[in-house]
Write an enzyme that holds these catalytic residues in place. Structure first.
Site, mmCIF file in Angstrom:
data_model
loop_
_atom_site.group_PDB
_atom_site.id
_atom_site.type_symbol
_atom_site.label_atom_id
_atom_site.label_comp_id
_atom_site.label_asym_id
_atom_site.label_seq_id
_atom_site.Cartn_x
_atom_site.Cartn_y
_atom_site.Cartn_z
ATOM 1 N N HIS A 53 62.257 63.347 12.732
ATOM 2 C CA HIS A 53 61.261 64.430 12.656
ATOM 3 C C HIS A 53 61.849 65.706 13.282
ATOM 4 O O HIS A 53 61.156 66.451 13.977
ATOM 5 C CB HIS A 53 59.957 64.039 13.348
ATOM 6 C CG HIS A 53 59.191 62.984 12.611
ATOM 7 N ND1 HIS A 53 58.422 63.263 11.493
ATOM 8 C CD2 HIS A 53 59.101 61.642 12.787
ATOM 9 C CE1 HIS A 53 57.877 62.139 11.038
ATOM 10 N NE2 HIS A 53 58.286 61.140 11.798
ATOM 11 N N GLU A 95 59.639 56.660 13.231
ATOM 12 C CA GLU A 95 60.046 56.817 11.831
ATOM 13 C C GLU A 95 61.460 57.364 11.650
ATOM 14 O O GLU A 95 61.695 58.229 10.827
ATOM 15 C CB GLU A 95 59.044 57.726 11.097
ATOM 16 C CG GLU A 95 57.646 57.150 11.083
ATOM 17 C CD GLU A 95 56.654 58.012 10.326
ATOM 18 O OE1 GLU A 95 55.995 57.482 9.441
ATOM 19 O OE2 GLU A 95 56.535 59.209 10.652
ATOM 20 N N ASP A 136 58.189 69.141 14.752
ATOM 21 C CA ASP A 136 58.358 68.150 13.683
ATOM 22 C C ASP A 136 59.204 68.776 12.593
ATOM 23 O O ASP A 136 59.638 69.931 12.718
ATOM 24 C CB ASP A 136 56.987 67.679 13.134
ATOM 25 C CG ASP A 136 57.036 66.215 12.706
ATOM 26 O OD1 ASP A 136 57.886 65.877 11.849
ATOM 27 O OD2 ASP A 136 56.253 65.414 13.233
HETATM 28 C C1 ACM Z 1 53.257 58.634 13.645
HETATM 29 O O1 ACM Z 1 52.135 58.600 13.148
HETATM 30 N N1 ACM Z 1 54.325 58.782 12.879
HETATM 31 C C2 ACM Z 1 53.481 58.511 15.061
#
Ligand code: ACM
Length: 773
Positions: A276, A338, A206
Site C-alpha cells: 500500500h 495485503e 496508501d
Molecule cells: C485492510 O482492510 N486491508 C486492513
C-alpha cells in the site's frame, strides 16, 4: 445478471389473517432502563424526583480552566443558551438553596480507569471522575438533556456508575482513497468523543495518496499526494486524467492531534509498509525493487512494495521520526496488510537477502522488515500496531495485532500473548460495507454489514481461555473510503453503525439489548443528528426490506424509530415519495383475492428530509404447490451442454439435444475451460422438508433462469409456497467469456450458485446433498 444477496425473505401464512405489528417494541423512552444513553452505562439506578436545570443552577468545578469544564460551558451556552455561574468547588463549603452541578475528581481514586459516577438528586448533580472519566461523565450528563431546548430542563434523578469494558475503543478513517479536510476530520472526532471512543486511527498513507507532510521528503505530498484520476463507475473502473488529492501540513496535523486530545482521544497514525506504498513509490521510485516506473507503466499500477534495502529503512526511519514528533500516541501503526510479494520474488536483491539471512521465504522478509521498524519505534519508547498479516513469517516481539481478515489473526496473536484489537471485516466492523443487501443502497464496498451485526459482535472470542482473553484490548470500526467521496456519504456509512460499535467497545455484554438499542434508544440520537445536520442511514419502517408473503389477509403496522418521521406508502408498485399516501398510525389490512397479488411499499422521511430506502412486501394469495410424484431417490442432476453462443437463456428453449450427462450440483466451472461460450440446462428434483414458503435465488456472472415445478422465479418474485416432498428444479445458464472493456482493469466473474431460504430464514446453497434426478 449478478444477483445480489438480497435481504429478502418469504414469510408464509396459510391462516386467514396474518397480522404483523413490528417492531415488537414493548419499551418506551419513559421506561428505558438505559435512559436513552449510548453506550449503555455499566450501572443505572433510578431514584425518585427530577432535577430542574436552569440558568440559576450553580456550577462548581475543581479547575474552572480545565478541558471538561470548557466543554460543559460550550454545551450549555451554544446548545442550551445557558450561561451559568461557575466557581471553584470546595467540598467544605455546603451550598444552601438553589440547584448545583459539581464536577470533581475528589473521590475518583476508587473508580476504575476512565470511570465516573454521576449522581442526580433533586437539588444537586455530582459528577465524579478524573481526566477522561470526568469527561465521559459529562458526556453522559449531556445525553440526559432532551433534544429540544427549553428554559428549564428536567433531568431524572439517578445514580450512574460507569467504566469501559475495553481500554482501546477505536475508529479508523482512510483519508488516502478520498481526502477529508481538517474541519471534516474534526467533525468526525467530535462524534467519536460523544460516544466515548478514545482512539482515532488515521490511515494517512496508501497507494492512492500520501496525506502527511514530511519535511525531509517533500515529494511524498507534492507527487504522492495527488493522483491522476477521478473514479467513474460503480467499481471505479474508468479513471480520467484530472488530478485528485490533498494533504495535511504538519501544522494541520498538530491542530487535529490537539483537537482530539482535548476530547481525550488519542490519534494513532498509520504509515503503511511494505505494501500500500505506491504513492510513496511514485514520489521516490528508487525505493522499489523493480525498475523505476517509466512511461509504459500503467497509471494505476497498484501493488508494489518497498524494497528492503538500507536506503528504504533509512527513509522510513526518517519519516517515522517526523511522525513520532507530531503524534504523542504510544501506538504507531505500520500497516503490513495485503503485501503481494511478487515484486520481491522477482527481485535479485531480495532473493540474495533471503539466502544471506537464511530466510525460508518472502513472508520472513516481511517479518524482518516489520521487526526492524519495530526495533526503531520501540527505541523511541513507542509500540507498533500491524494488521494481522504481520503474523506471517513470525510476529515482531512487542507488536499489537489488529485483526481484520477475520478473527483468526487476533486469536492466534492472543494465544502468542500479544495484545490484539479486533476489527474483523466479517463481523460488522467494516463501515465501508453496504448496510443492507438492497440495490437501493448507495454504492459501497463488497459485502453488507447490518446494524445488528455490528451491534451483536463480541470482540472476545469464545476460543480464547480467560487468560488469553486479557490480550484483547479493544475493538474498532474501519471506514475505507474508496466509495466515500463526500462528508454526507462518510456520515451515512458510519451512522448509526458507530453507535453500535461504541456499545460493543464500552458496555458490558449483560447490558446489551439490540431491541432496546435499535427501537428505543436510537430515537433520541437520530433526533440529535437531525438537529446537528448530520447525515445518517434512516432505518426502514418494516421488519424486512423486501418480502414475499402468501395468504389471504394481512395487517401491517409500519413504524419509524426517528422522532417526527413520516411514513409514506404506495399500493401501485412505485417507490413512495412525499406526494404519496401518508401512514396515519392505524394498521392497514389487506384482503387479497384468490390467486392475486398486491404490493405494499413504504418509505420513511425524517423531519430533516432524510429518506430511508423503500421497503416492499408482495402479498400473494395462493395455495401450496403439491409435491411431484418422484420416488427414485437418485442423487445428482442431469444437464445438457450446448456449445454455442447465446445472448439470453430464453434461447435455450429452442435447442433440441438429446445428449445429457450427470453432475452432482449446479456447477458451470468445469465447462468454462474448453468453451468460451455455452449454454447449460440443469434438471433435477429438490426435496422440500416441510410445508412452507421457500425463497430461491442464484448468483452468477451472466443471465440465469431458475424454475420450480415449471414456474420461473425472479428477483421480484423469488418465493413459492411448497408442500413437503419432491419438486422439480430447472436452471438455465448461459456463459460468454468476458471481454475487458477499454479503460477497465479487472473483470468480476461470479460462479453459478443456487440458494434456498427456508421459512425460518435459514439461507443455504443448494448443494449435492439436496439434489436428485
Ligand atoms: C485492510 O482492510 N486491508 C486492513
Amino acid at each position: 445478471m449478478n444477483t445480489k444477496n438480497f435481504l429478502k425473505k418469504a414469510l408464509f401464512a396459510i391462516s386467514l389473517a396474518f397480522a404483523i405489528t413490528l417492531p415488537a417494541n414493548a419499551q418506551t423512552p419513559a421506561d428505558d432502563p438505559h435512559l436513552g444513553i449510548i453506550p449503555a452505562p455499566a450501572s443505572i439506578k433510578k431514584t425518585t424526583g427530577v432535577f430542574v436545570f436552569s440558568q440559576l443552577t450553580r456550577i462548581k468545578v475543581d479547575n474552572p480552566k480545565d478541558k471538561t469544564t470548557a466543554f460543559l460551558k460550550d454545551f450549555l451556552l451554544n446548545n442550551r443558551h445557558f450561561n451559568n455561574r461557575l466557581s471553584k468547588y470546595n467540598p467544605k463549603v455546603r451550598t444552601t438553596g438553589g440547584t448545583t452541578l459539581i464536577l470533581t475528581a475528589k473521590g475518583a481514586d476508587k473508580l476504575p480507569k476512565e470511570g465516573y459516577k454521576l449522581t442526580i438528586t433533586p437539588r444537586r448533580i455530582t459528577i465524579i471522575g478524573k481526566g477522561a472519566g470526568l469527561f465521559y461523565g459529562m458526556q453522559t450528563f449531556m445525553q440526559l438533556f432532551p433534544v429540544a431546548t427549553s428554559g428549564t430542563e428536567k433531568l431524572p434523578c439517578v445514580v450512574i456508575e460507569d467504566a469501559p469494558r475495553f481500554g482501546y475503543r477505536g475508529m479508523m478513517l482512510d483519508v488516502s482513497r478520498h481526502f477529508f479536510t481538517v474541519p471534516q476530520v474534526k467533525k468526525v472526532i467530535e462524534l467519536l468523543a460523544t460516544y466515548k471512543i478514545n482512539n482515532f486511527h488515521w490511515h494517512l498513507v496508501d497507494g492512492q495518496g500520501w496525506r502527511i507532510e514530511i519535511k525531509k521528503y517533500p515529494k511524498l505530498t507534492q507527487v504522492g499526494g495527488y493522483r491522476d484520476q477521478t473514479m467513474f463507475g460503480t467499481n471505479r473502473d474508468w479513471p480520467d486524467s484530472l488530478s485528485y488529492g490533498g494533504y495535511y501540513t504538519q501544522d494541520d496535523i498538530r491542530d487535529v492531534v490537539k483537537f482530539a486530545a482535548d476530547r481525550f482521544i488519542n490519534v494513532v497514525p498509520e504509515i503503511e509498509m511494505p505494501a500500500h506504498s505506491d504513492a510513496a513509490l511514485r514520489a521516490y521510485p528508487e525505493l522499489r525493487c523493480e525498475q523505476p516506473a517509466d512511461s509504459k507503466t500503467p497509471a494505476r499500477s497498484f501493488g508494489s512494495l518497498y524494497c528492503p534495502t538500507e536506503e528504504t529503512f533509512t527513509f522510513l526511519e526518517n519519516v517515522l521520526t517526523e511522525v513520532m514528533a507530531l503524534f504523542p500516541s504510544k501506538y504507531i501503526h505500520v500497516g503490513g496488510d495485503e503485501a503481494n510479494k511478487q515484486p520481491w520474488k522477482e527481485s535479485a536483491f531480495v532473493q540474495n537477502l533471503i539466502k544471506e539471512k537464511g530466510f525460508k521465504d518472502e513472508n520472513e522478509v516481511q517479518s524482518y522488515f516489520i521487526q526492524r521498524m519495530e526495533k526503531f519505534i520501540n527505541a523511541k519508547g513507542r509500540s507498533i500496531i500491524g494488521w494481522d498479516e504481520i503474523l506471517e513469517g513470525g510476529l515482531a516481539p512487542n507488536a499489537t495485532v489488529m485483526s481484520w481478515t477475520g478473527e483468526e489473526g487476533g486469536i492466534a496473536a492472543a494465544k502468542q500473548k500479544h495484545n490484539v484489537i479486533m476489527t474483523p471485516q466479517t463481523t460488522g466492523n467494516y463501515f465501508d460495507h453496504y448496510q443492507s443487501g438492497s440495490p437501493q443502497e448507495p454504492v459501497s464496498f463488497g459485502r453488507y454489514a447490518t446494524l445488528d451485526e455490528t451491534y451483536n459482535y463480541d470482540p472476545v472470542s469464545k476460543e480464547l481461555t480467560p487468560e488469553e482473553q486479557q490480550y484483547v484490548i479493544g475493538t474498532q470500526g474501519n471506514l475505507w473510503t474508496e466509495y466515500v467521496p463526500t462528508m454526507a456519504k462518510l456520515q451515512y456509512q458510519i451512522l448509526p453503525r458507530l453507535f453500535a460499535l461504541s456499545e460493543v467497545a464500552w458496555s458490558l455484554p449483560a447490558n446489551k439489548d439490540y431491541n432496546n438499542f435499535a427501537n428505543v434508544r436510537l430515537a433520541k440520537h437520530f433526533a440529535r443528528l437531525d438537529a446537528k445536520g448530520y447525515n445518517y442511514r434512516v432505518p426502514i419502517a418494516m421488519p424486512v426490506i423486501d418480502t414475499m408473503v402468501f395468504g389471504q389477509r394481512f395487517t401491517w403496522a409500519p413504524v419509524s424509530v426517528v422522532p417526527g418521521a413520516k411514513i409514506y406508502y404506495t399500493l401501485n408498485g412505485r417507490d413512495p415519495l412525499d406526494t404519496d399516501l401518508e401512514y396515519n398510525g392505524n394498521p392497514i389490512t389487506f384482503a387479497i383475492p384468490a390467486n392475486e397479488k398486491r404490493e405494499f411499499k413504504t418509505r420513511v422521511i425524517t423531519p430533516s428530509g432524510r429518506r430511508s430506502i423503500a421497503s416492499r412486501v408482495l402479498m400473494y394469495n395462493r395455495t401450496l404447490m403439491p409435491a411431484v410424484n418422484y420416488t427414485a431417490n437418485k442423487p445428482g442432476l442431469t444437464y445438457k451442454l450446448l456449445k454455442t453462443k447465446f445472448t439470453t437463456p430464453d434461447q435455450l428453449d429452442y435447442v433440441t439435444t438429446k445428449d445429457s450427462a450427470m453432475i452432482d450440483q449446479f456447477n458451470a466451472e468445469p465447462f468454462k475451460k474448453d468453451n468460451p461460450s455455452f449454454g447449460a440446462v440443469y434438471n433435477g428434483y429438490i426435496n422440500i422438508p416441510a410445508d412452507g414458503a421457500y425463497n430461491f435465488s442464484q448468483a452468477s456472472y451472466t443471465d440465469t433462469q431458475l424454475f420450480i415445478d415449471g414456474e420461473k422465479l425472479t428477483e421480484t418474485e423469488p418465493a413459492l409456497p411448497l408442500a413437503k416432498g419432491f419438486h422439480k428444479i430447472t436452471v438455465k445458464y448461459i456463459y460468454n467469456q468476458p471481454v475487458l472493456q477499454p479503460g477497465a482493469y479487472r473483470i468480476r466473474q461470479t460462479p453459478l450458485k443456487v440458494f434456498i431460504t427456508a421459512p425460518d430464514g435459514d439461507k443455504r446453497e443448494i448443494d449435492a446433498g439436496m439434489l436428485y434426478n
